[in-house]
Design an enzyme around this catalytic site. Sequence first.
Site, short mmCIF file in Angstrom:
data_model
loop_
_atom_site.label_atom_id
_atom_site.label_comp_id
_atom_site.label_asym_id
_atom_site.label_seq_id
_atom_site.Cartn_x
_atom_site.Cartn_y
_atom_site.Cartn_z
N SER A 11 -11.31 0.69 2.62
CA SER A 11 -10.56 0.28 3.81
C SER A 11 -9.99 1.50 4.51
O SER A 11 -9.30 2.32 3.90
CB SER A 11 -9.42 -0.67 3.42
OG SER A 11 -9.92 -1.87 2.90
N ARG A 18 0.82 -1.22 0.00
CA ARG A 18 0.00 0.00 0.00
C ARG A 18 0.86 1.27 0.00
O ARG A 18 0.54 2.26 0.65
CB ARG A 18 -0.96 0.00 1.20
CG ARG A 18 -1.95 -1.14 1.19
CD ARG A 18 -2.90 -1.07 -0.01
NE ARG A 18 -3.84 -2.18 0.01
CZ ARG A 18 -3.65 -3.36 -0.58
NH1 ARG A 18 -2.53 -3.57 -1.27
NH2 ARG A 18 -4.54 -4.31 -0.52
N GLU A 29 -5.18 4.17 5.92
CA GLU A 29 -5.11 3.95 4.47
C GLU A 29 -5.84 5.07 3.75
O GLU A 29 -5.45 5.49 2.67
CB GLU A 29 -5.71 2.59 4.09
CG GLU A 29 -5.53 2.23 2.65
CD GLU A 29 -5.81 0.78 2.34
OE1 GLU A 29 -6.37 0.50 1.27
OE2 GLU A 29 -5.46 -0.09 3.16
#
Length: 321
Positions: free
Chosen positions: A230, A181, A300
């Site tokens: 998310s 990520r 995130e």
Amino acid sequence: MSDQLNLMENMPEVFQGLRGKVTPNAPLANVTWLRVGGPAEVMFQPADADDLQDFLKKLPEEVPLLVVGVGSNLLVRDGGVPGVVVRLSAKGFGEINQISDTRIEAGAACLDKRLAAAAHLAGIGGFHFYHGIPGGLGGALRMNAGANGAETRERVVEVHAIDRRGEKHVLSNDEMGYAYRHSGAPADLIFTHAVLEGYPEASDAIKTAMDEVQHHRETVQPIREKTGGSTFKNPPGTSAWKEIDAAGCRGMMVGAAQMSPMHCNFMINTGNATAYDLETLGETVRARVLEHSGIRLEWEIKRVGTFREGQMVQKFLGRML
């Protein structure tokens, strides 16, 4: 926003001659999936990469600049965003072209779901996971977006970008510096398009994989809610939702902001939540998880902009709910 520079009055030369759309005091809640946040001082939607390059060459470096995609993974604070917000449009940056049997060239504003569909039509495997990512390619390139065990870095050949000074760059997969990520590409780069590569695969097999992705989303994620996807990255060795659940935060609410009862790593706006509600909820969850398991969850969702006066959210709020 009253203490900000009036950019269009003080720097008219920066905005002259542009072919794209310039909007002062542009509402950002309308373009984010969470539907919250204050306005951008100025929003610029360039007509194409050359228009963007011309603009960046004229924009003084001291003027704050933020790039916004489709707004799926973005929380804009209630005080708004100073400076210029660049939003790449599908018209100027959304084109998709098959350039070989296994390669696709796609613009940064191309929706991930459209990319998956184009690869399916071309018989190119490896792109099915994009069918389940609610965002655009630019964001996927920046954060190495992934789902269902696959990641963007597996598909990237090269990424084309323009820096803050208006210089064009081409980055290889290695130069993107991908990790979980995360991309190590310089933060000032604005991605315009990328070349991606998959592998030959039968159409039926691709369709089956895409259907599995869709079924998973529909059964475990609150996809019909106002959500940013998310909320937190998965910590090493565990899942964020498991730690949130174990800390007793499933369904937790602050105002009209809630950690989804369906998937507790999805933060949702149940109606008229503010950005303050959502960020306060997120920081409270981080504090609870840290207290419960010693795990420090990392956001995130990208939070941008300024707080409204008197509503600054402090990190790691203690037990207050």
